[in-house]
Motif scaffolding. Structure first.
Motif, PDB file in Angstrom:
ATOM      1  N   ARG A 139      -1.062   4.219  -1.739  1.00 27.34           N
ATOM      2  CA  ARG A 139      -2.436   4.084  -1.237  1.00 27.34           C
ATOM      3  C   ARG A 139      -2.420   4.466   0.251  1.00 27.34           C
TER       4      ARG A 139
ATOM      5  N   GLN B 112       2.566   1.746  -3.389  1.00 25.43           N
ATOM      6  CA  GLN B 112       1.584   2.119  -4.419  1.00 25.43           C
ATOM      7  C   GLN B 112       0.899   3.444  -4.097  1.00 25.43           C
TER       8      GLN B 112
ATOM      9  N   MET C  51       0.832  -1.209   0.000  1.00 21.00           N
ATOM     10  CA  MET C  51       0.000   0.000   0.000  1.00 21.00           C
ATOM     11  C   MET C  51       0.865   1.257   0.000  1.00 21.00           C
TER      12      MET C  51
ATOM     13  N   GLU D 285      -5.704   4.519   2.409  1.00 19.99           N
ATOM     14  CA  GLU D 285      -6.125   3.145   2.714  1.00 19.99           C
ATOM     15  C   GLU D 285      -5.202   2.531   3.769  1.00 19.99           C
TER      16      GLU D 285
END
Length: 417
Positions: A367, A365, A362, A370
């Motif tokens: 993210r 990437q 995560m 999240e």
């Protein structure tokens, strides 16, 4: 009911890719070194004077160990309440002499620790070791290895060399490498006129100690830093920069970080991955600083969790030597040992049950929203059910029921001392 709860928790963690059975099996085999000095307030057996040299144990709870038999008995009681794999961590001041015998620290021999080696072997434990550069009349003006007095330095260098030999003996006898940690409280109460001179002498002294022949597979020497101490508030010779630089430039010498030995805004959890980028192995003394190096009992708190997380997600379980280091004389000492050990094991279990691969993915990437959400969600996952399963498999009480054993031992043993 416990089995059902574990199975339910296991399924929930599995949704994040975490194998809790594997986490439990891994934790069973992680050695954690138990410091003998919690049991007697760092008093030791080789002197009768007060605790001096930048260290202080506060409190006067009844029942402290006063001899080797009592200390071993108390250790056994604490160990019986702890799950997982243990090592024993000794200071040189815990030498055991025959009746009428006394040997100064520069003349210590392996035979003075035979009783401890027998104790460890009977319990399938390795031993870690520490030269004792405090609580001695040859601590001259607060200095040992950095002293400008040649006789003082020579005495303490010989003590360090003796401890190298003792460490090798312990490792050979137990079959487990011995982590030998060099720490002194050398420093000055007020602003020194010369900061470099003491550090050059300290460097030379440690180099002389490490010139003593030893098997690098058996003895792992470390250098430990400190930011300040009682009576050395203005200047500490063995600063973080000094010890890190020494370890980095001396083959086979490890840096040892005590998370109470830094400024209040520093976090050892952030330092662990930095050191693992450069050092094949490092060592930790795990404590809980409240205002400074106050050596409070380790709890399952945020920084303790973060330190364990960094060890696990940096694949450092085989590279980080972990030892507890606290001494609280204001509460039941055996309970202190047990709470601290179990808290660090909970932190390691929490780290092993963290979906580190998923969270790293995560992050990489980007993210990040999240990631934050999932990190918060994980905080309410049923780790307690995984802990209970681990304790049950290890043959110890998983909940507060272990404290009944402490109360019974206090009534029957400690209160009669």
């Amino acid at each position: 009911m416990n089995v059902e709860r574990y199975q339910s928790a296991k399924k929930l963690y599995a949704t994040l890719g975490v194998d809790t059975d594997a986490a439990i099996e891994t934790l069973k085999n992680i050695p954690i070194s138990i410091h003998c000095w919690q049991g007697d307030d760092v008093t030791g057996f080789d002197h009768e004077g007060p605790l001096t040299g930048g260290i202080q144990a506060t409190g006067n709870y009844p029942g402290k160990a006063t001899n080797v038999q009592e200390l071993m008995k108390d250790l056994d009681k604490a160990i019986s309440l702890m799950p997982g794999k243990k090592k024993l961590n000794l200071h040189a001041s815990y030498a055991v002499f025959e009746e009428g015998e006394h040997v100064d620290r520069d003349k210590l021999e392996p035979k003075h620790f035979q009783k401890w080696v027998d104790f460890a072997k009977e319990r399938s434990m390795g031993i870690d070791f520490n030269p004792t550069f405090f609580s001695h009349d040859k601590v001259k003006d607060g200095l040992t290895l950095s002293s400008p007095d040649d006789k003082t330095r020579k005495f303490w260098i010989e003590h360090g060399k003796a401890c190298i030999r003792i460490s090798q003996y312990m490792a050979k006898e137990t079959g487990v490498p011995c982590i030998m940690n060099i720490w002194t409280g050398d420093g000055y109460k007020d602003i020194p006129a010369d900061r470099m001179g003491p550090r050059l002498r300290y460097k030379d002294s440690i180099e002389q100690i490490l010139s003593e022949p030893y098997d690098k597979n058996l003895v792992k020497p470390c250098v430990e830093s400190k930011v300040f101490g009682i009576g050395v508030e203005a200047y500490t010779v063995g600063s973080s920069e000094f010890t890190l630089s020494f370890a980095a430039t001396h083959d086979g010498c490890l840096p040892l970080m005590d998370n109470g030995h830094y400024h209040p805004t520093e976090f050892v959890s952030d330092k662990i991955p930095s050191l693992l980028c450069f050092f094949p192995e490092i060592a930790l003394h795990i404590t809980r600083p409240v205002r400074w190096d106050s050596d409070h009992v380790v709890l399952f708190d945020d920084e303790t969790k973060e330190m364990a997380k960094e060890i696990v997600r940096c694949n450092g379980l085989e590279r980080v030597y972990m030892a507890l280091d606290f001494f609280d004389a204001s509460i039941n000492r055996i309970a202190a040992w047990t709470i601290g050990f179990r808290s660090w094991q909970k932190a390691l279990l929490n780290a092993l049950c963290t979906p580190n691969v998923l969270f790293t993915e995560m992050q990489n990437q980007e993210r990040l929203t999240e990631l934050m959400m999932m990190q918060e969600e994980l905080k309410t996952f049923p780790l307690g059910d995984i802990w209970a399963q681990y304790c049950n498999e290890s043959g110890v009480c998983p909940d507060a029921g272990w404290f009944e054993e402490i109360k019974k031992y206090e009534e029957e043993v400690l209160n009669n001392r």
